[in-house]
Design a protein around this motif. Structure first.
Motif, mmCIF file in Angstrom:
data_model
loop_
_atom_site.group_PDB
_atom_site.id
_atom_site.type_symbol
_atom_site.label_atom_id
_atom_site.label_comp_id
_atom_site.label_asym_id
_atom_site.label_seq_id
_atom_site.Cartn_x
_atom_site.Cartn_y
_atom_site.Cartn_z
ATOM 1 N N GLN A 8 17.301 -0.511 9.216
ATOM 2 C CA GLN A 8 16.597 0.626 9.819
ATOM 3 C C GLN A 8 16.580 1.814 8.863
ATOM 4 O OE1 GLN A 8 18.511 1.146 13.590
ATOM 5 N NE2 GLN A 8 17.255 -0.471 14.527
ATOM 6 N N LYS A 9 17.704 1.973 8.181
ATOM 7 C CA LYS A 9 17.846 3.123 7.291
ATOM 8 C C LYS A 9 16.837 3.103 6.130
ATOM 9 C CE LYS A 9 21.825 5.595 5.525
ATOM 10 N NZ LYS A 9 23.236 5.389 5.160
ATOM 11 N N ILE A 10 16.648 1.946 5.605
ATOM 12 C CA ILE A 10 15.729 1.915 4.432
ATOM 13 C C ILE A 10 14.268 1.687 4.825
ATOM 14 C CG2 ILE A 10 17.544 1.164 2.814
ATOM 15 C CD1 ILE A 10 15.906 -1.561 2.769
ATOM 16 N N HIS A 11 14.035 1.507 6.119
ATOM 17 C CA HIS A 11 12.672 1.198 6.568
ATOM 18 C C HIS A 11 11.620 2.163 5.975
ATOM 19 C CE1 HIS A 11 9.779 0.552 10.243
ATOM 20 N NE2 HIS A 11 9.141 0.592 9.085
ATOM 21 N N ASN A 12 11.785 3.472 6.301
ATOM 22 C CA ASN A 12 10.768 4.414 5.832
ATOM 23 C C ASN A 12 10.690 4.541 4.318
ATOM 24 O OD1 ASN A 12 9.779 4.834 8.328
ATOM 25 N ND2 ASN A 12 11.093 6.611 8.769
ATOM 26 N N PRO A 13 11.851 4.724 3.650
ATOM 27 C CA PRO A 13 11.747 4.817 2.178
ATOM 28 C C PRO A 13 11.139 3.562 1.559
ATOM 29 C CG PRO A 13 14.052 5.053 2.915
ATOM 30 C CD PRO A 13 13.215 4.940 4.136
ATOM 31 N N TRP A 14 11.409 2.411 2.146
ATOM 32 C CA TRP A 14 10.880 1.124 1.618
ATOM 33 C C TRP A 14 9.354 1.118 1.694
ATOM 34 C CZ3 TRP A 14 8.062 -3.009 3.615
ATOM 35 C CH2 TRP A 14 8.161 -4.245 2.952
ATOM 36 N N VAL A 15 8.839 1.496 2.899
ATOM 37 C CA VAL A 15 7.391 1.474 3.088
ATOM 38 C C VAL A 15 6.728 2.472 2.132
ATOM 39 C CG1 VAL A 15 5.504 1.941 4.704
ATOM 40 C CG2 VAL A 15 7.528 0.704 5.481
ATOM 41 N N GLN A 16 7.332 3.686 2.074
ATOM 42 C CA GLN A 16 6.726 4.721 1.213
ATOM 43 C C GLN A 16 6.717 4.301 -0.248
ATOM 44 O OE1 GLN A 16 8.943 8.269 1.973
ATOM 45 N NE2 GLN A 16 8.076 8.457 4.041
ATOM 46 N N ARG A 17 7.884 3.808 -0.662
ATOM 47 C CA ARG A 17 8.020 3.458 -2.073
ATOM 48 C C ARG A 17 7.044 2.344 -2.484
ATOM 49 N NH1 ARG A 17 12.468 4.174 -5.143
ATOM 50 N NH2 ARG A 17 12.120 3.554 -7.294
ATOM 51 N N ILE A 18 7.034 1.339 -1.666
ATOM 52 C CA ILE A 18 6.187 0.189 -2.036
ATOM 53 C C ILE A 18 4.704 0.553 -1.960
ATOM 54 C CG2 ILE A 18 5.542 -2.180 -1.417
ATOM 55 C CD1 ILE A 18 8.445 -2.667 -0.771
ATOM 56 N N SER A 19 4.336 1.320 -0.929
ATOM 57 C CA SER A 19 2.908 1.650 -0.846
ATOM 58 C C SER A 19 2.503 2.575 -1.989
ATOM 59 C CB SER A 19 2.565 2.259 0.510
ATOM 60 O OG SER A 19 3.257 3.478 0.663
#
Ligand code: ADP
Length: 426
Positions: A8-19
């Motif tokens: 859950q913690k990395i969810h948002n940073p993961w999406v932002q970073r990859i996109s």
């Protein structure tokens, strides 16, 4: 539990970073984020349930998503994205989680990525193979179209050439008559030359028409009873002068089946035998021998035409039955029809094959290879079915009628001879 928290913690940073890394342009990014959200959700499910199959639907969609442009350019776009996702996930985990949590998370997701990669590669391969085979199909269609164009060009050109040729032929004949009356022998010789040219042109045009008939499956055969020995005798008579001029020997052997009555189009079969034999003459130097032999096989008559000529190389053997198979040899063109090595337009053998195949037979060649010194020659084999009944229904009807007339007259005759039979049957 810790794993779920980390996810859950990395969810948002993961999406932002990859996109940010993988999608350029606002519009593209929006759609991509949606896909990433879906992926991440399924990834979480897979991690939590331990079932990597959760990701399969999205992998299927991605694997089949490449556009025509991707495929034409040979990009393996989706495998590339997943590869990048692995390294970006490692970075995001390292930046947002404690070392221990990061390691735990990576231990759980990396096998899932590995599985995803293998699945996507397979799908991408499948899409690519489908793309390539559809491209091949299109190319094949284009080639067939080209071949059809070529074939109709030949047919139109041949018919167009025929009209002026007939005019020239007519005027030449008239000139020959006029000159004949006035006795100008010099001009007579010249006119004879023109006439030879006309005959050769006519022959080439006829060949062009035959090739296009065969190409378009329009060759109609006139089935009649025939005997191979008759055709070979005709051939011997027609080619006698050429054979003598070229100091060749033409040996026509008797063989089992040569006097068997078979059904076929005798004019066309004669044309086939004539083509093969004139080729044998053309490609055999003076003083050589051409032998015609044969045998009866179950259901077939084999006719074998062998020469002691220059032979045919293996790679050439593969193309001589194709139309214009000889086109590359412009150096050989336009020499005489039976002159040594006098190449023609390369239509004789394709026509011959067309005729033989239309009869349900086959033709092939055997030769040790091309050698103008050794002269091991070429041997052409023609297999013709020994049809004992006409395949043309009209002919079959005619012959069966003749049979009936024959039997009727025989019965009448025996009735006359033996009136008692007549009485008893009445
Ligand atoms: P062409 O009009 O050139 O004679 P064909 O279709 O009759 O065309 O023959 C095709 C080619 O096959 C010839 O040009 C020649 O190279 C080769 N060929 C045919 N018959 C023979 C033979 N008996 N010996 C050697 N070469 C042959």
């Amino acid at each position: 539990m810790a794993l779920q928290n980390s996810l859950q913690k990395i969810h948002n940073p993961w999406v932002q970073r990859i996109s940010r890394e993988l999608a350029s342009g606002e519009g593209v990014r929006l759609g991509f984020v949606e896909q990433l959200e879906r992926f991440y959700e399924l990834l979480e499910q897979a991690v939590m349930t331990g079932d990597i199959g959760w990701l399969d639907p999205i992998l299927y969609d991605w694997g089949h998503a490449p556009t025509e442009t991707n495929l034409d350019e040979g990009d393996y776009f989706v495998s590339f994205v997943i590869n990048r996702m692995v390294s970006l996930t490692i970075e995001v985990a390292r930046e947002n989680l404690s070392k221990k949590d990061a390691l735990e998370l990576l231990a759980a997701v990396i096998p899932i990525y590995a599985h995803s990669l293998s699945v996507v590669v397979r799908y991408e391969m499948e899409t690519r193979v489908a793309h390539i085979s559809s491209e091949l199909g299109k190319t094949q269609e284009k080639l067939q179209q080209l071949d059809r164009n070529k074939s109709s060009f030949i047919s139109v050109a041949a018919h167009e050439l025929k009209t002026p040729l007939t005019l020239i032929e007519g005027y030449t004949a008239m000139m020959a008559d006029t000159v004949g009356a006035s006795g100008q022998s010099q001009i007579q010789i010249l006119l004879k030359g023109v006439d030879t040219g006309i005959q050769r042109l006519r022959h080439i045009i006829d060949d062009m028409i035959d090739v296009s008939l065969i190409d378009n499956n329009l060759l109609t055969l006139n089935f009649q009873p025939l005997w191979i020995t008759h055709l070979l005798n005709l051939l011997k008579n027609e080619l006698g002068k050429t054979i003598a001029d070229r100091k060749l020997s033409l040996l026509i052997n008797k063989f089992s089946g040569d006097d068997l009555m078979i059904y076929g189009d005798s004019e066309r079969i004669y044309q086939a035998l004539y083509n093969v034999t004139t080729n044998a003459i053309k490609y055999t130097p003076d003083n050589g021998t051409i032998t015609i032999n044969g045998r009866l096989l179950p259901g077939f008559i084999e006719i074998i035409i062998a020469d002691s000529g220059i032979g045919i190389s293996t790679e050439h053997q593969a193309v001589i039955f194709e139309k214009f198979g000889q086109l590359g040899r412009a150096d050989l063109h336009s020499s005489g029809k039976t002159k040594f090595k006098g190449g023609g337009p390369g239509l004789g053998l394709p026509i011959t094959r067309g005729i033989i195949e239309a009869h349900g037979g086959t033709i092939w060649v055997e030769s040790e290879g091309y050698d103008e010194v050794k002269l091991s020659g070429s041997t052409f084999h023609i297999l013709l079915p020994t049809r004992t009944e006409a395949s043309d229904p009209r002919i079959a009807k005619l012959f069966s009628q003749m049979e009936t007339i024959k039997t009727e007259s025989e019965t009448n005759l025996s009735d006359k001879e033996n009136p008692s039979t007549n009485n008893s049957s009445a």
